[in-house]
Design a protein around this motif. Structure first.
Motif, mmCIF file in Angstrom:
data_model
loop_
_atom_site.group_PDB
_atom_site.id
_atom_site.type_symbol
_atom_site.label_atom_id
_atom_site.label_comp_id
_atom_site.label_asym_id
_atom_site.label_seq_id
_atom_site.Cartn_x
_atom_site.Cartn_y
_atom_site.Cartn_z
ATOM 1 N N ASP C 53 0.854 -1.185 0.000
ATOM 2 C CA ASP C 53 0.000 0.000 0.000
ATOM 3 C C ASP C 53 0.896 1.243 0.000
ATOM 4 O O ASP C 53 1.912 1.257 0.682
ATOM 5 N N SER C 54 0.493 2.286 -0.777
ATOM 6 C CA SER C 54 1.248 3.552 -0.713
ATOM 7 C C SER C 54 0.386 4.588 -0.007
ATOM 8 O O SER C 54 -0.847 4.498 -0.049
ATOM 9 N N HIS C 55 1.045 5.545 0.632
ATOM 10 C CA HIS C 55 0.310 6.525 1.459
ATOM 11 C C HIS C 55 0.747 7.938 1.096
ATOM 12 O O HIS C 55 1.929 8.268 1.140
ATOM 13 N N ILE C 67 0.516 10.130 8.788
ATOM 14 C CA ILE C 67 0.871 9.218 7.690
ATOM 15 C C ILE C 67 1.551 7.956 8.236
ATOM 16 O O ILE C 67 1.410 6.870 7.658
ATOM 17 N N SER C 71 -0.103 4.241 7.696
ATOM 18 C CA SER C 71 0.528 3.262 6.783
ATOM 19 C C SER C 71 0.627 1.893 7.449
ATOM 20 O O SER C 71 0.300 0.869 6.852
ATOM 21 N N THR C 75 -1.678 -1.573 6.303
ATOM 22 C CA THR C 75 -1.125 -2.838 5.804
ATOM 23 C C THR C 75 -1.459 -3.990 6.739
ATOM 24 O O THR C 75 -1.811 -5.084 6.301
ATOM 25 N N LEU C 91 8.973 -0.966 5.058
ATOM 26 C CA LEU C 91 8.603 0.462 5.015
ATOM 27 C C LEU C 91 9.532 1.168 4.043
ATOM 28 O O LEU C 91 10.751 1.188 4.224
ATOM 29 N N LEU C 140 4.897 7.350 1.727
ATOM 30 C CA LEU C 140 5.340 6.078 2.318
ATOM 31 C C LEU C 140 4.736 4.912 1.542
ATOM 32 O O LEU C 140 3.622 5.025 1.015
ATOM 33 N N ASN C 141 5.482 3.806 1.481
ATOM 34 C CA ASN C 141 4.907 2.554 0.977
ATOM 35 C C ASN C 141 5.178 1.487 2.029
ATOM 36 O O ASN C 141 6.283 1.393 2.561
ATOM 37 N N THR C 142 4.143 0.710 2.346
ATOM 38 C CA THR C 142 4.336 -0.395 3.315
ATOM 39 C C THR C 142 3.865 -1.685 2.643
ATOM 40 O O THR C 142 2.803 -1.710 2.008
ATOM 41 N N GLU C 283 -10.266 4.122 8.454
ATOM 42 C CA GLU C 283 -8.928 3.514 8.473
ATOM 43 C C GLU C 283 -8.732 2.586 9.673
ATOM 44 O O GLU C 283 -7.647 2.079 9.889
#
Lengths: 357, 78, 348
Positions: C53-55, C67, C71, C75, C91, C140-142, C283
């Protein structure tokens, strides 16, 4: 204390007891949303009541020309602010959203106050607010204009007034109507008096209604009672907010900032005195004067209705949304052809969403 | 035509009032109405367009029930 | 040349169509028990549940979250709603040159707290810095991997006491007529918290984002048994999640408006801005499908957890209706459609 549902059931019983078959019109996008969001249509049609939507949301009645004017201003380098409702309305060459995708500075605001603040923050950039809406919204534009806004702040006035449009619909006589549900928040400003002449001339029952589901159902009951008693008068269901004289301060501000002008409504021929132009003393903030050059090409364009689009007839209550050949096929909320499908309040958008394909 | 919602004026500063819509609060222009802290107003696009009584703002169901009862009496009197 | 639109990334129909026609059609393969083409919250390959997932949330910090917490919770929840227990997360950060270091430090602190709360560790990552203006502050991407939840088999065994259940995992497509729909708490909290901080229509709000890991609450629900489907109603809100269940399971859903828990602050903000709470993002919520006979047990278990205190049964799957139909408080009926693009404040 009865529950909302119990009061609703009691109202439906009383409407049925009067045994009237009613064809009513309302002229308000927010009434249309209340009707559909609470699923009132099935309840009311069971009681013999059919409600038609007239020209009632600022988006539906705004013409393609006005959309093209706003686009031309944005693409011409001005920073354009507008209410969220206007973002997706299609003009012949696209919408304000698509102008933003082509790099134009287009922003959504909740209030003209935010638009003025944004203009103050970048004094070097000319900023235009697209002023849409009826007598409920026009006073806020008037107050902003009358409280010496910054020199780089301009208004593209697309404001309209309701009574002339009501008269136009009834005069056209295309639609047999047993009564009119009048918009509660326009009436909060103009009061109940402007409607009296209409009832006198055409002996048609009118009720000013609020926006809770029970407001609308109560207004329908009041109209049914008038019909069963052979009366044709103006009654005020939304008496908790609407006063006969309306909001005197707001009316004064509107008169001070605007003067009536003739303007076309989508789906209507030009309706005399139904538009609101900035008075000469505010000319320094009139986008149509400041950006005469940018808007010149738009004034030469003509704006035929998209092929097959009969939004006009739908807006005049002559045709139901699902009787339009494009409804749900070429014209859907994702790919709207005319404004009745674009606007969240448009009768076709709401019918499509709440009735399904 | 126009979305407007009721709220309570919490405090006033010049031509602006902080209105509580039952959880969300926002500064709105109150120059079109006569409102002070404690007043109930109905707000459209950041402007208060009318004041209303406390009962009108909070007890709408009771008001409709009263309307119905009153109609019932009209029928009896008519 | 048609261009990418905001609505292509907003969780509604426009995004579904872009993914189906341009992305999945080209990348799909038969790898995995749950494959890319099924567009579920996670994929399953050799028994390992895998998600990413990207944030890009704006602003970075908002009431009730940031954020960083968003994130990790996002995930962990994508893994947990598949019926998996998180093993480890990655991360990746793309940082704009010139970002204050204390902002980065605060975000990492929030990542650490949320990971601890979920009981999971970050085991790998990547960092890139782009010159000023090339990216907006921070993205961010997790990614995460998980194993089959130890309570899942018993849960599905209990399901089969009441009805057939063909699959091995709870999916969007495994809901059936008669199943109850349970939501783990109040809807719209996150979306309203974000809107309250956004330029142009900001407002003060006591509503805080619900961003939180839901894996412990989900474990309690699996422990009660009878869970047949799970989904976290993020972009597009409850309206989108219910429609995905209905579409992928080929069954109608009837919901009761009066049963849907909504905070007064969310109702009031949506009223002011002209928005529908059903379409506002969450969320830290889960939508469960549960066999009818076990709905009250799952509800009781959820209500014992902090995240599930306001859980509620909101409706039932039914073959008698098509799509998602809502019985309104006033006694009317209407169809709930998935939203097209992000909700936009309106005046009419």
């Amino acid at each position: 204390m009865p529950s909302e549902r119990e009061v609703a059931e009691r109202i439906v019983r009383e409407i049925k007891a009067l045994g009237q078959r009613l064809r009513l019109m309302h002229v308000c996008g927010t009434h249309q949303d209340t009707l559909v969001k609470h699923g009132l249509q099935p309840l009311l049609s069971e009681a013999g009541v059919h409600i038609v939507q007239g020209p009632g949301c600022p988006v539906c009645v705004t013409t393609p020309r006005e959309i093209e004017e706003a686009r031309a201003l944005a693409l011409g380098g001005a920073s354009v602010t507008a209410f969220g409702d206007m973002m997706n309305v299609p003009g012949p060459n696209g919408s304000l959203f698509s102008a933003r995708e082509e790099g134009a500075d287009v922003r959504i605001v909740y209030s003209i106050t935010d638009a003025v603040a944004m203009a103050r923050e970048s004094p070097s950039k000319r900023s235009v607010f697209m002023g849409v809406g009826f007598e409920t919204t026009a006073p806020s534009t008037a107050v902003a204009l009358l409280s010496n806004p910054p020199d780089n702040f301009f208004i593209l006035s697309c404001h309209r007034v309701v009574p002339p449009a009501l008269e136009a619909i009834i005069q056209m006589g295309e639609v047999r109507l047993d009564g009119l549900i009048e918009p509660g928040h326009v009436s909060t400003i103009i009061g109940t008096r402007p409607y009296v002449g209409i009832s006198k001339r055409w002996k048609i029952p009118q009720v000013v209604a609020g926006f809770e589901p029970l407001d609308l159902m109560m207004a329908v009951l009041m109209l049914a009672r008038q019909k069963s008693q052979g009366r044709g008068e103006v009654e005020n269901e939304y008496s908790r907010v609407v006063r006969p004289e309306g909001n005197v301060k707001a009316l004064k501000a509107m008169r001070e900032a605007f003067e009536p002008c003739d303007v076309a409504w989508r789906g209507f021929p030009t309706i005399p005195g139904s538009g609101m132009a900035l008075r000469p003393k505010l000319a320094a903030h009139d986008a149509r004067r400041e950006f005469e050059d940018v808007l010149a090409p738009v004034s030469e364009m003509d704006f035929p209705e998209p092929r097959g689009c009969i939004c006009g007839e739908v807006l005049r209550g002559v045709v139901e949304s699902d009787e339009c050949p494009l409804f749900g096929k070429a014209c859907t909320p994702e790919h709207p052809v005319g404004p009745c499908m674009v606007s969240y309040e448009g009768s076709c958008n709401i019918l499509y969403k709440y009735k399904g394909k | 035509m126009c979305l407007a919602v009721p709220g309570k004026v919490v405090k006033v500063k010049g031509s602006e009032g902080l209105v509580d819509f039952g959880g969300a609060k926002r500064w709105v222009n109150i120059s079109l109405v006569d409102a002070k802290a404690g007043s109930y107003v109905i707000v459209h696009a950041g402007f208060a367009i009318q004041t209303l009584g406390k009962r009108e703002a909070l007890e709408t169901i009771a008001l409709w029930a009263e309307m119905l009862d009153k109609m019932g009496e009209d029928v009896k009197d008519a | 040349m048609p261009k990418v639109k905001l609505s292509h990334g907003a969780g509604g129909r426009a995004m579904q169509r872009l993914l189906k026609e341009m992305v999945v059609s080209r990348l799909a393969s038969d790898v995995g028990e749950v494959r890319l083409s099924e567009m579920d919250d996670s994929a399953i390959v050799d028994g390992i549940v895998f998600t990413t997932d990207s944030h890009t949330v704006k602003p970075l910090f908002f009431p009730g979250g940031d954020i960083g917490s968003l994130s990790i919770a996002g995930t962990v929840n994508d893994l947990a709603v598949m019926g998996a227990e998180p093993i480890a997360l990655s991360l990746a950060m793309v940082v704009e040159e010139g970002l204050d270091l204390d902002i980065l430090e605060k975000v990492i602190g929030s990542v650490a707290r949320t990971a601890r709360k979920a009981g999971v560790s970050i085991v790998t990552g990547d960092t890139k810095v782009m010159e000023r203006g090339a990216v907006d502050k921070l993205v961010l991407n997790t990614s995460g991997i998980g194993r089959r939840h130890p309570l899942l088999d018993r849960n599905l065994y209990i399901v089969q006491k009441y009805r057939k259940f063909a699959g091995k995992w709870p999916r969007d497509s495994t809901l059936a007529g008669g199943d109850a729909l349970v939501v783990s708490g109040t809807i719209g909290d996150h979306g309203v918290a974000i809107l309250s901080a956004r330029e142009g229509y900001g407002f003060e709000s006591e509503v805080r984002s619900d961003a939180a890991p839901m894996n412990h609450a989900i474990s309690e629900a699996l422990d009660a048994g009878g869970v047949v489907a799970m989904k976290d109603p993020t972009r597009g809100g409850l309206a989108n999640a219910l429609n995905e269940f209905s579409e992928k399971s080929g069954v109608g859903i009837e919901i009761d408006e009066a049963a849907i828990p909504i905070k007064p602050g969310v109702r009031s903000a949506c009223g002011m801005l002209g928005l529908d709470p059903m379409e506002i993002g969450n969320e830290g919520k889960v939508l469960f499908g549960v066999v009818g006979e076990k709905a009250s047990d799952v509800l009781k278990s959820l209500r014992k957890t902090p995240e599930g205190r306001q859980a509620a049964i909101i409706g039932r799957a039914s073959k008698k209706v098509r799509g998602v139909v809502m019985r309104t408080k006033i006694g009317g009926r209407r169809i709930v459609e998935p939203p097209i693009g992000d909700p936009v404040p309106r005046i009419c």
